[in-house]
Structures are given as C-alpha cells and as structure tokens.
Design a protein around this motif. Structure first.
Motif, mmCIF file in Angstrom:
data_model
loop_
_atom_site.group_PDB
_atom_site.id
_atom_site.type_symbol
_atom_site.label_atom_id
_atom_site.label_comp_id
_atom_site.label_asym_id
_atom_site.label_seq_id
_atom_site.Cartn_x
_atom_site.Cartn_y
_atom_site.Cartn_z
ATOM 1 N N ALA A 3 0.839 -1.207 0.000
ATOM 2 C CA ALA A 3 0.000 0.000 0.000
ATOM 3 C C ALA A 3 0.869 1.250 0.000
ATOM 4 O O ALA A 3 2.006 1.236 0.485
ATOM 5 N N VAL A 32 -4.718 7.897 -1.146
ATOM 6 C CA VAL A 32 -4.301 6.498 -1.263
ATOM 7 C C VAL A 32 -3.973 6.213 -2.733
ATOM 8 O O VAL A 32 -4.850 6.257 -3.588
ATOM 9 N N ARG A 33 -2.707 5.953 -2.977
ATOM 10 C CA ARG A 33 -2.297 5.615 -4.359
ATOM 11 C C ARG A 33 -2.529 4.136 -4.618
ATOM 12 O O ARG A 33 -2.968 3.724 -5.669
ATOM 13 N N ARG A 34 -2.155 3.314 -3.604
ATOM 14 C CA ARG A 34 -2.374 1.862 -3.705
ATOM 15 C C ARG A 34 -2.919 1.373 -2.363
ATOM 16 O O ARG A 34 -2.293 1.599 -1.322
ATOM 17 N N GLY A 35 -4.107 0.803 -2.394
ATOM 18 C CA GLY A 35 -4.731 0.346 -1.141
ATOM 19 C C GLY A 35 -4.019 -0.859 -0.541
ATOM 20 O O GLY A 35 -3.942 -0.997 0.678
ATOM 21 N N CYS A 69 0.398 5.709 0.463
ATOM 22 C CA CYS A 69 -0.484 6.873 0.651
ATOM 23 C C CYS A 69 0.301 8.058 1.189
ATOM 24 O O CYS A 69 1.411 7.902 1.687
ATOM 25 N N GLY A 85 -12.293 8.996 -6.213
ATOM 26 C CA GLY A 85 -11.718 7.650 -6.281
ATOM 27 C C GLY A 85 -12.717 6.580 -5.896
ATOM 28 O O GLY A 85 -13.910 6.823 -5.783
ATOM 29 N N ARG A 99 -9.066 3.295 -3.002
ATOM 30 C CA ARG A 99 -8.065 4.168 -3.624
ATOM 31 C C ARG A 99 -8.703 5.527 -3.892
ATOM 32 O O ARG A 99 -9.887 5.623 -4.191
#
Ligand code: AHR
Length: 620
Positions: A73, A97-100, A75, A133, A187
């Motif tokens: 993840a 959040v770029r990648r959860g 963020c 998102g 995301r």
C-alpha cells in the motif's frame, strides 16, 4: 499542653461549603487526564502554541499521528481545510491512497500511547468521506507497539458528504502503548476527522465521560464546591485565548478548540456541560469562573476588551446562568436539555475574574458584569477577586460592590502557612466573605501537608468570614507537569498517587463540623525541657512493627541500648530496636548528641494484621 474546648460557647458557624476543589486544565489535567478520550489531536486542530516555550512549538496538525501502510500500500497524509466538518472544526486529514494494498491510512499514538484494559469495551467513532476515487469501508484496529492486533472492526465510510460511523470494540489484552489505526484498501482521497476512542467504562457511565480513578479521587475528597475551568486559562493569555464557555458546549465535534496557556491544546471535550454534570455526580456546588474581558494580567502585555465592546462578554455571563438553570424553552436551557439534562443544574454562584489584582482595566469592567448579573438573576451570589487579599485596592472595590465573597490566592512556603494562621483574625466582619480559591505550600512533603493543616485550623476558627477554601492545582500528569511547586494528585495513564496534602484535604473535608467552638490552649512545656537528639524516628501507628538498623552517630555504630524510647511499647530483639506489640505506638530516639552531629540509620516499618497503614514521622 492543656486544651479546653468550651462546648457551650460556639464561636463561628462553619459554612456547609467550606471545603471544595479547584480544577484547571494545567499539567494535562483535562485532555490526557480527567477527560477519558484516548486519541490525542482527534480533529487535527493542533498547531505550535503561541509563546516562547520551545516545548509548545512541537505541536502541528499531524501531531500524535503516523502514516500506516500494509503490504504494498502507498499513501500520503495532508491536513486540509477545503470542505470542513463544520465552521468550528476547520481542519481534517486527507489520506491520498495511491495503492490500497492490504491497507493504507493513519494511526494515533494517544497521549504517550493508549492504555487498554483486557476485556474492557471502547467506543470508536469518526467522520469520513471519500472525496474522489473508489471508496471502500474503513478498517479500525487497536494494535500494540509491535503491530499485534488487540481489537478490530470495520466501519462504513461516507460518500461525498461527511458521515459519522461508530462501533464498540473489546480489548483482547492489557496494553499501555497501544495505537488506534484507521486504514482502507480503497483508492483515492479519503477525508477523516474527529477520530475518537473513549472507554465505555467512565465515571458514572457518562458517554463523553471521565477517567474513573481520577474522578473517584475527587469524589473521595467529599467536595462541597467545584471551581472550574481554571485560573489563568479562564481569562486566557490574550483575548483569543480566553475560555469562552459557549465554545465548550453542544456536540463535541462542533466545539471550537483552543490552545492552552500552559503550553498545549484544549479540545473542550471536557466542557461546561461535563463540568456541571461532574459537580452533580460528586455532590459539589458548581463555581464557574468567567472572564471579565481582561486577559491574563499575569503575563504582560495583557489585552482588554474595549468598554464599548464589552456587551457580548457581559451577556456570556448572564447566558451561562440560563444554560445552567434556565427553563428548557429558553435558548440556553434548551441546549442543556438537548445535551441530556433537562433539569436545572442549580448554579448558585458565579466567579468573576481571576487574580486581576494589578489591572485597572479589570476594576473598570467588573461593575458591568455585577450589574447585569444582579439585574437578571438577583439570587446568584457573585464571587469577585482580590488577588492577594486586603490592603490592595481591588479588595476595597469588592467591598464597595458588596459582592458575596472575594477570591484570594497564595502559593507560599510551609513556614508562611504556619505563621499566618491568624491571617483572618482581624478581618472586617461586615466586609464580603473570603474565598481562599487557590492555595498550597510549595511542596508535597509531609511538612507541607502539616503546614496546610495548621492553616486550615485558622480558617475554621474564622469560619464566620472564610466561607470556602480549595487547594491548587489539583492534578498533575507526572510526565507533563508545568506547575512544579506542588500538586494534589499525581497521575500517569494507569496510576494515581494521592499526596500527603490530599489526605489533609480529605481529613478536614470529611470531618467538617458545623460550629467552631471556643478553645483555650495552655502551653506548659519550656524549650529547655526538650531533649536534643541527633536524629529521631517517631512512629505513631497502631499494630505496626518498626525496626531501626545500622544506626551510626558521626559514622560510629550505635548500640541499640544507646537508643531511647518514649511513650510506647518497645523492645530490643535480635540487635534491632522494635515495637512489635499489636497496640504499639510511640517515639524512638537515637542517642543524644551535640549540635551538628550526623546520625544515619535504616528504618523498616511493617503493618501487622488489622493495621490500616503505617505513619512515620521523622524529625530532628
Ligand atoms: O493554580 C495555578 C495558577 O496559579 C492558576 O492558573 C492561577 O490562577 C494562579 O496564578
């Protein structure tokens, strides 16, 4: 000493309100102390506290928060003000959040860690919204310092609008260093605010409640009044910093937080409603302290509300009485009812000002308040302020304005307290009564407690004029103390320690009489009759065993047969000097010596069955 008590000669009626408490948010007494909230900086409103103290500069909107990422993840955290929760709660956290991954978000470190008790329930609540998102629910988890899960739950998140979610979770283990994590596998931009964790178990089970042990320690003092919300913090350091009671009531998410002039922050989660409720819960009359449009004169340059703008400040004082006592269909009485207390709180007193003894602007503004309160509520008793008592112009003003009583404060040496037991003997009996609203001899040793007890005997002797008295300050977090002179109750997040001074307060408050009786004391002992000792150990207790070991005089070992005993049952056993009888009490003295001699010894005291405790008094 011969003491004759004339039971047929009452000399003064002792006020039912004589002993009470003074609470101020100093030494982290409120947030992180009495107020049970476990999350620090729950609404991201912290910033560097104005003033020169470098410690106060450490605060910032993300204080006590850390980024959390699980798995791959990613963020970023940023505090924003774009679409706030409401106009008083202007900052919130944006988690981009770029990648959860397995979860991205934030965790709170509490006040030096969060204390959890195994099996106890905690109410977690927060506001959230997904600004853009792919939204997703929130994982809420309590973890220890190594990340081990101690409790968890899932909460629904808001959509475009703020939404409040809450749940009750149970701690799986005891922990003093837990964190509260909020993460998501979604995301986009997740906004969070008012992230709160409160124990379900609070004093009297109140939802926005108080820490049980600390509140109980107040109740155990049998207080008859409760002065709040403070001295210096009531009038603030600069007008922006003044404690305005209206900021501290209503929904906790809508209270306007403020910085604290003792160097940290106030959420006002413990606000006027909670103070009034506490008073009711501990059987104490509320004594709110209202600012009079003059900020702390103690730290110049103080600020004053111009006379032509004093109206709203005066109205605040009048409205407070409506909030406390007004009918449920009045504006402020309605708010009290909505907060859960339709019955009036029965406020009888209002304190106007705090220690403004050297500010002429106070003298000028005070009458506006007195006049308005008297006009609206003639039965409310007004307590003014005179700083350090008679002899100064402000006390004379209190006399002229005919207030109910005048509040005086002192923090002095123990000797001062012993020497000023007669302070009130010559006070004008026709002047306003005296409220000793803050006092302490500087220290928490037995000597300080005894000096304060001596002073209280002078107060009781003058109970016809001294109406109320309370020690200050009340609480100190041992890891965050700003007032180092003395505090009544010391605490950390799991423990509390009652000082000798506490027990003096309790002794007097629990055993208060109704009448002070005329008393004659005849002292028969001459100074030259008193023996001299290089060192002495006094033991006054029942059912205790006391051993003195390794006694030395000027470095030379002393034989137990050199020691002297007074007034008790003593015996030398196994080279130790002991009082082991179930009823033993008395004084053990260590060999007479010339002035300047040094005596050292080790002392061990044990309770025998049935004893409540051991009291040791040391003297030379
Ligand atoms: O009790 C600590 C402070 O001492 C109070 O805030 C103030 O009234 C006094 O100066």
């Amino acid at each position: 000493v011969d003491i004759t008590v004339h039971v047929d000669q009452p000399a003064a009626e002792i006020s039912p309100h004589l002993y009470g408490l003074f609470f101020e948010d100093i030494n982290f007494s409120a947030d992180g102390g009495l107020y049970a909230e476990l999350v620090q900086n729950r609404s991201f409103e912290y910033y560097p506290v104005p003033g020169g103290n470098p410690l106060s500069q450490r605060y910032h909107p993300l204080y006590a928060w850390e980024r959390v990422t699980h798995g791959d993840a990613a963020c970023e955290l940023q505090v924003e003000k774009g679409i706030p929760l409401n106009r008083n709660n202007t900052s919130y956290l944006a988690v981009r959040v770029r990648r959860g991954g397995e979860g991205a978000g934030v965790q709170n470190l509490g006040f030096d860690g969060i204390r959890l008790d195994k099996g106890d329930e905690y109410r977690v609540s927060l506001y959230s919204r997904w600004e853009d998102g792919r939204g997703a629910p929130l994982q809420v988890e309590l973890v220890d310092a190594d990340g081990k899960s101690l409790a968890s739950t899932e909460l629904e998140a808001g959509g475009r609008d703020w939404r409040k979610s809450e749940a009750v979770i149970t701690a799986k283990a005891n922990c003093d260093d837990a964190r509260l994590a909020v993460t998501t596998t979604g995301r986009g931009k997740l906004c969070l605010d008012m992230i709160s964790l409160l124990p379900v178990k609070t004093f009297k089970g109140r939802e926005n409640g108080l820490r049980v042990d600390l509140a109980q320690s107040l109740a155990d003092l049998n207080p008859k009044f409760f002065r709040f919300p403070g001295g210096c913090i009531a009038h603030g350091q600069g007008l922006e910093n003044v404690y305005r009671w209206k900021d501290s009531v209503g929904d906790v998410a809508e209270r306007r937080a403020n910085w604290n002039r003792w160097g940290y922050h106030q959420t006002y989660g413990l606000g006027y409603f909670e103070y009034f409720q506490l008073c009711e819960d501990i059987g104490a009359t509320p004594l709110p302290v209202l600012p009079v449009g003059v900020s702390c004169g103690f730290t110049p340059p103080y600020q004053c509300v111009p006379i032509e703008e004093i109206g709203p400040w005066v109205q605040d004082a009048v409205d407070l009485i409506e909030f406390a006592n007004g009918p449920v269909d009045s504006k402020w009485g309605k708010l009290r009812a909505e907060m859960g207390h339709p019955e009036p709180f029965g406020m009888e007193f209002i304190c106007l000002g705090n220690e403004e003894h050297d500010t002429p602007e106070f003298a000028e503004r005070f009458p506006y308040f007195v006049e308005a309160v008297r006009k609206a509520y003639p039965d409310i008793k007004i307590i003014g302020t005179s700083g350090l008592g008679p002899g100064i112009p402000l006390y004379r003003q209190m006399q002229r304005q005919d207030v109910y009583s005048s509040d005086e404060h002192y923090y002095e040496s123990p000797d001062w307290f012993v020497q000023h037991q007669d302070r009130f003997d010559d006070f004008d009996r026709n002047a306003p009564k005296i409220f000793v609203g803050e006092y302490a001899s500087r220290g928490n040793r037995l000597q300080n407690a005894v000096a304060e007890a001596a002073y209280l005997t002078g107060i009781e002797r003058n109970a016809d004029i001294v109406d109320m008295a309370c020690y200050a300050p009340l609480f100190a977090d041992v890891n965050h103390t700003q007032w180092n002179a003395a505090n009544l109750i010391h605490f950390d997040k799991r423990n509390l320690v009652k000082t000798p001074n506490y027990y003096v307060q309790q002794l007097f408050a629990k055993n208060k009489g109704d009448q002070f009786l005329t008393t004659d004391i005849e002292q028969k002992i001459n100074q030259q009759d008193l023996p001299e000792y290089a060192g002495a150990v006094g033991v006054g207790s029942w059912s205790t065993a006391v051993a003195v070991r390794n006694a030395r005089l000027n470095g030379e070992p002393l034989d137990p047969s050199d020691w002297t005993a007074h007034g008790g049952d003593f015996g030398v056993q196994d080279g130790e000097y002991r009082q082991t009888d179930e009823q033993a009490q008395g004084v053990i003295s260590i060999a007479p010596a010339e002035a300047g001699a040094e005596a050292t010894y080790e002392l061990e005291a044990r309770k025998l069955s049935g004893a409540e405790g051991v009291l040791l008094v040391f003297g030379c």
